[in-house]
Scaffold this motif. Structure first.
Motif, PDB file in Angstrom:
ATOM      1  N   GLN A 110       3.991   1.057 -30.098  1.00 55.58           N
ATOM      2  CA  GLN A 110       5.129   1.922 -30.213  1.00 55.58           C
ATOM      3  C   GLN A 110       4.605   3.146 -31.062  1.00 55.58           C
ATOM      4  OE1 GLN A 110       8.435  -0.136 -31.710  1.00 55.58           O
ATOM      5  NE2 GLN A 110       9.428  -0.584 -29.617  1.00 55.58           N
ATOM      6  N   LEU A 111       3.470   2.946 -31.493  1.00 58.15           N
ATOM      7  CA  LEU A 111       3.117   4.287 -32.262  1.00 58.15           C
ATOM      8  C   LEU A 111       2.612   5.336 -31.302  1.00 58.15           C
ATOM      9  CD1 LEU A 111       1.112   2.346 -34.841  1.00 58.15           C
ATOM     10  CD2 LEU A 111       3.251   3.525 -35.271  1.00 58.15           C
ATOM     11  N   PRO A 112       2.531   6.596 -31.932  1.00 57.09           N
ATOM     12  CA  PRO A 112       1.831   7.614 -30.760  1.00 57.09           C
ATOM     13  C   PRO A 112       0.474   7.109 -30.579  1.00 57.09           C
ATOM     14  CG  PRO A 112       3.102   8.688 -32.646  1.00 57.09           C
ATOM     15  CD  PRO A 112       3.110   7.034 -33.123  1.00 57.09           C
ATOM     16  N   LYS A 113       0.089   7.826 -29.268  1.00 58.54           N
ATOM     17  CA  LYS A 113      -1.331   7.350 -29.075  1.00 58.54           C
ATOM     18  C   LYS A 113      -2.195   7.935 -29.962  1.00 58.54           C
ATOM     19  CE  LYS A 113       0.101   5.290 -25.192  1.00 58.54           C
ATOM     20  NZ  LYS A 113       0.030   3.839 -25.205  1.00 58.54           N
ATOM     21  N   LYS A 114      -2.010   8.912 -30.375  1.00 53.89           N
ATOM     22  CA  LYS A 114      -2.882   9.737 -31.482  1.00 53.89           C
ATOM     23  C   LYS A 114      -2.873   8.632 -32.679  1.00 53.89           C
ATOM     24  CE  LYS A 114      -3.867  14.149 -33.804  1.00 53.89           C
ATOM     25  NZ  LYS A 114      -3.114  15.602 -33.876  1.00 53.89           N
TER      26      LYS A 114
END
Length: 123
Positions: A110-114
């Motif tokens: 769920q974390l941003p891809k970056k």
């Protein structure tokens, strides 16, 4: 019990970006990745040790039906989180680690891809 808890904390601490720290204000060990919690190890109102982890709702339901010591997440979303009452549990350390890993993976995804890429680059 303490040996099992130490094992869970040590295992999780080795995963990319994961940290385990005691949260005095919550009186529990807080497992996190990129400041997002994936496990709480503390005590419930009955003073029982509980491990609260995130899981897939359909799997959580199956686990709650199968095991009396797996209950809706203590102080968390009852659909996405479950609590294992450790004093009553007959799950092996390996099975508890699997629940912990699933929770870590769900939160990590769920974390941003970056953020995910930055964590994996540091690993």
């Amino acid at each position: 019990m303490n040996e099992m808890i130490d094992c869970l904390k040590k295992e999780a601490s080795e995963w990319p970006g994961a940290r385990v720290a005691y949260r005095e204000s919550w009186d529990c060990d807080y497992f996190q990745v990129a400041q997002k919690g994936f496990c709480l190890l503390g005590k419930n109102k009955a003073n029982q040790r509980v491990m609260t982890v995130k899981g897939r709702p359909e799997i959580n339901e199956q686990l709650k039906e199968q095991y009396a010591f797996i209950v809706p997440g203590y102080y968390s979303n009852k659909t996405h989180w479950i609590s294992v009452i450790l004093e009553e549990s007959d799950l092996s350390v390996t099975e508890l680690i699997h629940l912990l890993q699933t929770s870590y993976q769900l939160v990590f995804e769920q974390l941003p891809k970056k953020t995910q890429a930055a964590i994996l680059d540091l690993a």
